[in-house]
Write a protein that holds these residues in place. Structure first.
Motif, PDB file in Angstrom:
ATOM      1  N   PRO A   1      29.454  38.996  56.074  1.00 55.92           N
ATOM      2  CA  PRO A   1      29.768  40.411  56.350  1.00 55.92           C
ATOM      3  C   PRO A   1      31.244  40.746  56.097  1.00 55.92           C
ATOM      4  N   LEU A   2      32.135  39.782  56.329  1.00 55.01           N
ATOM      5  CA  LEU A   2      33.553  40.043  56.034  1.00 55.01           C
ATOM      6  C   LEU A   2      33.755  40.180  54.531  1.00 55.01           C
ATOM      7  N   ARG A   3      33.094  39.322  53.768  1.00 54.32           N
ATOM      8  CA  ARG A   3      33.231  39.413  52.305  1.00 54.32           C
ATOM      9  C   ARG A   3      32.698  40.751  51.799  1.00 54.32           C
ATOM     10  N   GLN A   4      31.617  41.219  52.448  1.00 57.54           N
ATOM     11  CA  GLN A   4      31.084  42.535  52.053  1.00 57.54           C
ATOM     12  C   GLN A   4      32.070  43.656  52.389  1.00 57.54           C
ATOM     13  N   ALA A   5      32.665  43.537  53.589  1.00 57.67           N
ATOM     14  CA  ALA A   5      33.632  44.575  54.002  1.00 57.67           C
ATOM     15  C   ALA A   5      34.836  44.577  53.056  1.00 57.67           C
ATOM     16  N   ILE A   6      35.290  43.396  52.649  1.00 55.72           N
ATOM     17  CA  ILE A   6      36.443  43.325  51.735  1.00 55.72           C
ATOM     18  C   ILE A   6      36.067  43.911  50.373  1.00 55.72           C
ATOM     19  N   ALA A   7      34.867  43.588  49.897  1.00 55.74           N
ATOM     20  CA  ALA A   7      34.426  44.138  48.600  1.00 55.74           C
ATOM     21  C   ALA A   7      34.417  45.667  48.658  1.00 55.74           C
ATOM     22  N   ASN A   8      33.907  46.235  49.751  1.00 50.66           N
ATOM     23  CA  ASN A   8      33.897  47.701  49.883  1.00 50.66           C
ATOM     24  C   ASN A   8      35.310  48.258  49.862  1.00 50.66           C
ATOM     25  N   TYR A   9      36.168  47.610  50.628  1.00 45.96           N
ATOM     26  CA  TYR A   9      37.562  48.058  50.700  1.00 45.96           C
ATOM     27  C   TYR A   9      38.213  48.024  49.313  1.00 45.96           C
ATOM     28  N   LEU A  10      38.004  46.917  48.588  1.00 48.17           N
ATOM     29  CA  LEU A  10      38.644  46.770  47.274  1.00 48.17           C
ATOM     30  C   LEU A  10      38.105  47.781  46.277  1.00 48.17           C
ATOM     31  N   ASN A  11      36.810  48.066  46.369  1.00 53.47           N
ATOM     32  CA  ASN A  11      36.218  49.080  45.481  1.00 53.47           C
ATOM     33  C   ASN A  11      36.880  50.426  45.704  1.00 53.47           C
ATOM     34  N   ILE A  12      37.001  50.797  46.975  1.00 53.11           N
ATOM     35  CA  ILE A  12      37.521  52.132  47.284  1.00 53.11           C
ATOM     36  C   ILE A  12      39.035  52.202  47.104  1.00 53.11           C
ATOM     37  N   SER A  13      39.746  51.235  47.680  1.00 55.03           N
ATOM     38  CA  SER A  13      41.204  51.389  47.754  1.00 55.03           C
ATOM     39  C   SER A  13      41.960  50.777  46.594  1.00 55.03           C
ATOM     40  N   ARG A  14      41.474  49.714  46.005  1.00 56.46           N
ATOM     41  CA  ARG A  14      42.225  49.057  44.944  1.00 56.46           C
ATOM     42  C   ARG A  14      41.536  49.202  43.592  1.00 56.46           C
ATOM     43  N   GLY A  15      40.461  49.982  43.545  1.00 51.85           N
ATOM     44  CA  GLY A  15      39.787  50.273  42.276  1.00 51.85           C
ATOM     45  C   GLY A  15      39.137  49.050  41.649  1.00 51.85           C
ATOM     46  N   ILE A  16      38.775  48.056  42.450  1.00 47.46           N
ATOM     47  CA  ILE A  16      38.237  46.811  41.888  1.00 47.46           C
ATOM     48  C   ILE A  16      36.716  46.801  42.025  1.00 47.46           C
ATOM     49  N   ASP A  17      36.058  46.724  40.892  1.00 48.68           N
ATOM     50  CA  ASP A  17      34.604  46.733  40.882  1.00 48.68           C
ATOM     51  C   ASP A  17      34.122  45.290  41.135  1.00 48.68           C
ATOM     52  N   CYS A  18      33.839  44.970  42.391  1.00 46.50           N
ATOM     53  CA  CYS A  18      33.433  43.584  42.690  1.00 46.50           C
ATOM     54  C   CYS A  18      32.387  43.586  43.791  1.00 46.50           C
ATOM     55  N   SER A  19      31.671  42.468  43.925  1.00 47.72           N
ATOM     56  CA  SER A  19      30.691  42.352  45.004  1.00 47.72           C
ATOM     57  C   SER A  19      31.050  41.151  45.872  1.00 47.72           C
ATOM     58  N   ALA A  20      30.379  41.063  47.027  1.00 46.90           N
ATOM     59  CA  ALA A  20      30.734  40.035  48.019  1.00 46.90           C
ATOM     60  C   ALA A  20      30.641  38.624  47.452  1.00 46.90           C
ATOM     61  N   ASP A  21      29.712  38.388  46.513  1.00 49.06           N
ATOM     62  CA  ASP A  21      29.576  37.007  46.025  1.00 49.06           C
ATOM     63  C   ASP A  21      30.745  36.560  45.149  1.00 49.06           C
ATOM     64  N   GLN A  22      31.628  37.485  44.807  1.00 46.24           N
ATOM     65  CA  GLN A  22      32.829  37.104  44.032  1.00 46.24           C
ATOM     66  C   GLN A  22      34.017  36.790  44.950  1.00 46.24           C
TER      67      GLN A  22
END
Ligand SMILES: Cc1ncc(COP(=O)(O)O)c(C=O)c1O
Length: 463
Positions: free
Chosen positions: A142-163
């Protein structure tokens, strides 16, 4: 092992300060079990230590180091120290140093402490038996998912939790990347000047390490193309170069990405404080422009939350997932679960975004205050250009190279500034000045009263 060995261990531990007056000594039974000796052996050692006044027996409370014991300083000063090596001493002093203008520390007075405590309590109370099992080596999902969401929105990084892999800091991230991807002969390029601890780690680990200079547009990519086309990795801080705080210009970002694609090289983007950009346009990460998937992105919560959380992360290109997973299974053991759960709740509850927003405007005003106070007092000796972001500022000496001497003076007044020259691995491009944190200075008056302390000595040094 006999009673004399146990006696000697206690004497050394007490004199070196590892065991302090008033601290509890292990019970005879536990220590005997631990050392694999008879209870009688430990008892004999304790009897002598009690007889000599080192230990006292307090009945049911157990045995303590005598609280009234006065340790002879002369003995302690001559006791062999693990820190006798001057280089190690320097590094340890730097990591552990505390004081005004300390570098890279968030504004601790403004941290939403109560919210954090609330979430910590919630996480601790809801701990299950499953939470006691081995944590995942990639990090709490769940933390990896939360970080992926954050990075998508705030840092413009298109990534998913498995990365995403959770690590316990920048150096661990770097070690994991090198372990998964680098072979002994690979050439690695680091920025000059560059992050002190990263550089020290690379010096130990990489045989073919070289440097690319930094100017007002960030790392010099023309230089890289001309001199290091054979590099396999480039490690860079594009948002706010460490320590100069300049941002990598857009043309250079594209040039660097194209170079990596053509040479099949990898870029390691260290985005340690990219969140704190103050110009109107928030700076996008290099990774957000990475259409070829050549960027490995490294982030940390040390700047956005607190360094003692020891939580950072790596975002890896999709093609590398199996390689990283296999490496992590062998070389990593995962991180403590409860702090990861607290952090996950902090992000997913929205408290993280709120905190970042507050800190961004607080830092902008504290930075301006410290800059103005500094220039008022020391403008004759320094230039202090303000860039568009970052959690520290750099004051460049107008003349001379005495930044180390100056820092010794300032540090003796508990001002934890650092010499800019320390960030340079090589002499040829070296610049001199002070690198200082501003985030924990609350007012211009506080800044001025701290800056006044070394004023006279500074003038004398430069006269
Ligand atoms: C350039 C740079 N990268 C990364 C980090 C983050 O280090 P860590 O995540 O180990 O706290 C820092 C912290 O000072 C830094 O200055």
């Amino acid at each position: 092992m006999g009673y004399k060995d146990i006696y000697d261990r206690f004497i050394n531990a007490i004199h070196s300060g590892d065991l302090k007056p008033g601290e509890r000594a292990p019970s005879i039974r536990n220590l005997a079990q631990e050392l694999g000796v008879a209870k009688k052996t430990v008892e004999s050692a304790y009897d002598i230590l009690i007889g000599e006044g080192y230990l006292v027996s307090r009945g049911p409370k157990g045995t303590l180091v005598n609280p009234d014991l006065v340790i002879d300083a002369a003995y302690r000063d001559h006791a062999p120290s693990r820190l006798d090596d001057p280089d190690l001493r320097k590094i340890v002093d730097f990591r552990d140093a505390r004081g005004v203008f300390q570098l890279g520390i968030p504004s601790l007075d403004e941290f939403p402490y109560k919210k954090w405590l609330l979430l910590s309590g919630k996480v601790t109370r809801s701990m299950t038996y499953e939470d006691m099992n081995h944590p995942s080596v990639m990090g709490h999902l769940p933390l990896r998912q939360a970080i992926a969401n954050y990075l998508n929105i705030s840092r413009g990084i298109d990534c998913s939790a498995d990365q995403i892999f959770i690590t316990n800091g920048y150096n661990s991230s770097l070690r994991l990347i090198l372990e998964a991807m680098a072979s002994g002969a690979d050439k690695v390029i680091f920025e000059e000047p560059g992050y002190f601890f990263g550089q020290k780690l690379l010096e130990r680990r990489i045989q073919n390490l070289d440097y690319a200079p930094v100017d007002s547009e960030g790392v010099n990519v023309d230089f890289l193309v001309a001199h290091h086309s054979d590099a396999k990795f480039v490690i860079t801080t594009p948002s706010h170069q460490s320590p100069l705080t300049v941002s990598l210009s857009l043309p250079r970002r594209h040039q660097l990405l194209n170079w990596a694609q053509e040479n099949q090289a990898w870029i390691i983007e260290d985005d340690y404080d990219g969140e704190f950009h103050f110009s109107r346009k928030n700076i996008p990460s290099l990774k957000s422009l990475d259409v070829f998937d050549r960027v490995i992105y490294v982030g940390t919560f040390s700047k956005t939350i607190m360094p003692s959380l020891r939580t950072a992360y790596v975002v890896i290109p999709k093609a590398l997932i199996p390689q990283f997973y296999e490496t992590a299974e062998i070389v990593e053991t995962g991180l403590p679960l409860l702090p990861q759960k607290i952090l996950e709740l902090f992000i997913s509850s929205g408290a993280f975004f709120k905190h970042l927003k507050r800190m961004r405007s607080l830092y902008e005003s504290r930075r301006r205050m410290v800059h103005d106070a500094f220039m008022e007092m020391y403008g004759d000796y320094f230039d202090m250009p303000l860039q568009n972001g970052g959690m520290h500022i750099v004051a460049f000496l107008k003349h001379g190279a005495k930044d180390r001497e100056l820092c010794n003076i300032w540090q003796s007044h508990n001002l934890q500034v650092l010499p800019l020259s320390m960030w340079y691995a090589q002499k040829k491009h070296r610049k001199y000045g002070l690198v200082m944190g501003y985030t924990n200075i609350k007012s211009k008056e506080d800044a001025l009263s701290a800056l006044r302390l070394p004023y006279q000595q500074t003038r004398e040094l430069f006269s």
